[in-house]
Scaffold this motif. Structure first.
Motif, PDB file in Angstrom:
ATOM      1  N   VAL A 139       0.872  -1.171   0.000  1.00  0.00           N
ATOM      2  CA  VAL A 139       0.000   0.000   0.000  1.00  0.00           C
ATOM      3  C   VAL A 139       0.909   1.221   0.000  1.00  0.00           C
ATOM      4  O   VAL A 139       1.733   1.387   0.906  1.00  0.00           O
ATOM      5  CB  VAL A 139      -0.938  -0.005   1.227  1.00  0.00           C
ATOM      6  CG1 VAL A 139      -1.797   1.248   1.255  1.00  0.00           C
ATOM      7  CG2 VAL A 139      -1.806  -1.257   1.214  1.00  0.00           C
ATOM      8  N   VAL A 140       0.782   2.060  -1.041  1.00  0.00           N
ATOM      9  CA  VAL A 140       1.688   3.192  -1.229  1.00  0.00           C
ATOM     10  C   VAL A 140       0.915   4.447  -1.608  1.00  0.00           C
ATOM     11  O   VAL A 140      -0.240   4.370  -2.029  1.00  0.00           O
ATOM     12  CB  VAL A 140       2.734   2.886  -2.332  1.00  0.00           C
ATOM     13  CG1 VAL A 140       3.559   1.656  -1.987  1.00  0.00           C
ATOM     14  CG2 VAL A 140       2.082   2.714  -3.688  1.00  0.00           C
ATOM     15  N   ASP A 141       1.559   5.572  -1.461  1.00  0.00           N
ATOM     16  CA  ASP A 141       1.048   6.830  -2.009  1.00  0.00           C
ATOM     17  C   ASP A 141       1.563   6.935  -3.439  1.00  0.00           C
ATOM     18  O   ASP A 141       2.773   6.878  -3.663  1.00  0.00           O
ATOM     19  CB  ASP A 141       1.544   8.028  -1.188  1.00  0.00           C
ATOM     20  CG  ASP A 141       0.943   8.069   0.202  1.00  0.00           C
ATOM     21  OD1 ASP A 141      -0.288   7.915   0.325  1.00  0.00           O
ATOM     22  OD2 ASP A 141       1.703   8.249   1.174  1.00  0.00           O
ATOM     23  N   GLY A 142       0.674   7.060  -4.411  1.00  0.00           N
ATOM     24  CA  GLY A 142       1.090   7.133  -5.816  1.00  0.00           C
ATOM     25  C   GLY A 142       1.247   5.764  -6.431  1.00  0.00           C
ATOM     26  O   GLY A 142       2.276   5.463  -7.044  1.00  0.00           O
ATOM     27  N   ALA A 143       0.242   4.907  -6.316  1.00  0.00           N
ATOM     28  CA  ALA A 143       0.334   3.518  -6.776  1.00  0.00           C
ATOM     29  C   ALA A 143       0.617   3.407  -8.273  1.00  0.00           C
ATOM     30  O   ALA A 143       1.406   2.556  -8.693  1.00  0.00           O
ATOM     31  CB  ALA A 143      -0.940   2.751  -6.406  1.00  0.00           C
ATOM     32  N   ALA A 144      -0.008   4.239  -9.095  1.00  0.00           N
ATOM     33  CA  ALA A 144       0.218   4.152 -10.546  1.00  0.00           C
ATOM     34  C   ALA A 144       1.682   4.437 -10.886  1.00  0.00           C
ATOM     35  O   ALA A 144       2.300   3.722 -11.687  1.00  0.00           O
ATOM     36  CB  ALA A 144      -0.706   5.106 -11.295  1.00  0.00           C
ATOM     37  N   ALA A 145       2.257   5.461 -10.272  1.00  0.00           N
ATOM     38  CA  ALA A 145       3.666   5.783 -10.511  1.00  0.00           C
ATOM     39  C   ALA A 145       4.571   4.677  -9.968  1.00  0.00           C
ATOM     40  O   ALA A 145       5.612   4.368 -10.559  1.00  0.00           O
ATOM     41  CB  ALA A 145       4.021   7.129  -9.885  1.00  0.00           C
ATOM     42  N   TYR A 146       4.173   4.067  -8.865  1.00  0.00           N
ATOM     43  CA  TYR A 146       4.960   2.981  -8.282  1.00  0.00           C
ATOM     44  C   TYR A 146       4.980   1.782  -9.226  1.00  0.00           C
ATOM     45  O   TYR A 146       6.036   1.168  -9.439  1.00  0.00           O
ATOM     46  CB  TYR A 146       4.404   2.589  -6.922  1.00  0.00           C
ATOM     47  CG  TYR A 146       5.298   1.649  -6.148  1.00  0.00           C
ATOM     48  CD1 TYR A 146       6.641   1.949  -5.953  1.00  0.00           C
ATOM     49  CD2 TYR A 146       4.813   0.475  -5.609  1.00  0.00           C
ATOM     50  CE1 TYR A 146       7.474   1.098  -5.241  1.00  0.00           C
ATOM     51  CE2 TYR A 146       5.625  -0.380  -4.896  1.00  0.00           C
ATOM     52  CZ  TYR A 146       6.958  -0.064  -4.714  1.00  0.00           C
ATOM     53  OH  TYR A 146       7.780  -0.911  -4.013  1.00  0.00           O
ATOM     54  N   ILE A 147       3.847   1.456  -9.817  1.00  0.00           N
ATOM     55  CA  ILE A 147       3.805   0.361 -10.781  1.00  0.00           C
ATOM     56  C   ILE A 147       4.735   0.665 -11.949  1.00  0.00           C
ATOM     57  O   ILE A 147       5.505  -0.205 -12.391  1.00  0.00           O
ATOM     58  CB  ILE A 147       2.357   0.110 -11.240  1.00  0.00           C
ATOM     59  CG1 ILE A 147       1.552  -0.496 -10.079  1.00  0.00           C
ATOM     60  CG2 ILE A 147       2.316  -0.795 -12.472  1.00  0.00           C
ATOM     61  CD1 ILE A 147       0.051  -0.535 -10.303  1.00  0.00           C
ATOM     62  N   ASP A 148       4.722   1.902 -12.439  1.00  0.00           N
ATOM     63  CA  ASP A 148       5.636   2.296 -13.523  1.00  0.00           C
ATOM     64  C   ASP A 148       7.091   2.096 -13.103  1.00  0.00           C
ATOM     65  O   ASP A 148       7.921   1.631 -13.893  1.00  0.00           O
ATOM     66  CB  ASP A 148       5.405   3.755 -13.919  1.00  0.00           C
ATOM     67  CG  ASP A 148       4.076   3.978 -14.625  1.00  0.00           C
ATOM     68  OD1 ASP A 148       3.451   2.998 -15.095  1.00  0.00           O
ATOM     69  OD2 ASP A 148       3.646   5.154 -14.685  1.00  0.00           O
ATOM     70  N   PHE A 149       7.439   2.465 -11.860  1.00  0.00           N
ATOM     71  CA  PHE A 149       8.794   2.282 -11.345  1.00  0.00           C
ATOM     72  C   PHE A 149       9.158   0.789 -11.318  1.00  0.00           C
ATOM     73  O   PHE A 149      10.248   0.399 -11.745  1.00  0.00           O
ATOM     74  CB  PHE A 149       8.925   2.879  -9.941  1.00  0.00           C
ATOM     75  CG  PHE A 149      10.219   2.533  -9.260  1.00  0.00           C
ATOM     76  CD1 PHE A 149      11.361   3.277  -9.495  1.00  0.00           C
ATOM     77  CD2 PHE A 149      10.303   1.452  -8.384  1.00  0.00           C
ATOM     78  CE1 PHE A 149      12.566   2.954  -8.877  1.00  0.00           C
ATOM     79  CE2 PHE A 149      11.498   1.123  -7.756  1.00  0.00           C
ATOM     80  CZ  PHE A 149      12.631   1.874  -8.010  1.00  0.00           C
ATOM     81  N   LEU A 150       8.265  -0.049 -10.819  1.00  0.00           N
ATOM     82  CA  LEU A 150       8.549  -1.483 -10.728  1.00  0.00           C
ATOM     83  C   LEU A 150       8.834  -2.086 -12.101  1.00  0.00           C
ATOM     84  O   LEU A 150       9.708  -2.940 -12.245  1.00  0.00           O
ATOM     85  CB  LEU A 150       7.383  -2.214 -10.061  1.00  0.00           C
ATOM     86  CG  LEU A 150       7.104  -1.843  -8.610  1.00  0.00           C
ATOM     87  CD1 LEU A 150       5.845  -2.552  -8.108  1.00  0.00           C
ATOM     88  CD2 LEU A 150       8.294  -2.161  -7.720  1.00  0.00           C
TER      89      LEU A 150
END
Length: 136
Positions: free
Chosen positions: A15-26
């Motif tokens: 659970v993160v702040d900015g999930a869409a950007a986190y998925i892009d990072f992963l």
């Protein structure tokens, strides 16, 4: 018991702040594959799935946007890769911070550590031997 393809009995859920950007990072930094996402009516990620590896050792994690009652939290994940040095360099190039340089460890892994911009610690490990871990 039914477990979806790509999942194990235990599946990390971040659970993160900015999930869409986190998925892009992963995807960009750690070679994850975005399997898909469910989007809430307000446009944010309710549940995103990112797969790592392939074949019988593939593993999928889930990512969700933080919200009241479900705040962002730090996690630590152990990620097996083909080349620990290259994986570390790629993650750092995409904004991660190295916390432990890759080095050969006595338990048979070449391992380093990074913290991503969402404060998840990733232990990036290249297994150097086919032997199982010894707990003696």
């Amino acid at each position: 018991m039914f477990i979806p393809a790509g999942f194990a009995t235990v599946a990390p859920y971040l659970v993160v702040d900015g999930a869409a950007a986190y998925i892009d990072f992963l995807v960009a930094a750690l070679d994850g594959v975005h399997v898909g996402s469910s989007i809430r009516p307000d446009g944010v990620v309710a549940n995103g799935q990112v797969s790592f590896g392939g074949g019988e050792h593939a593993a999928t994690i889930m990512v969700s946007e933080a919200q009241p009652g479900f705040p962002a939290g730090a996690a630590q994940i152990y990620l097996f890769v083909e080349d620990a040095d290259a994986a570390m360099a790629k993650a750092v190039a995409h904004g991660a911070t190295s916390i432990m340089e890759a080095d050969d460890r006595p338990y048979g892994d070449r391992q380093g550590g990074i913290v991503d911009p969402w404060q998840t610690t990733w232990w990036i490990s290249q297994r150097l031997t086919a032997d199982a871990y010894s707990f003696e």
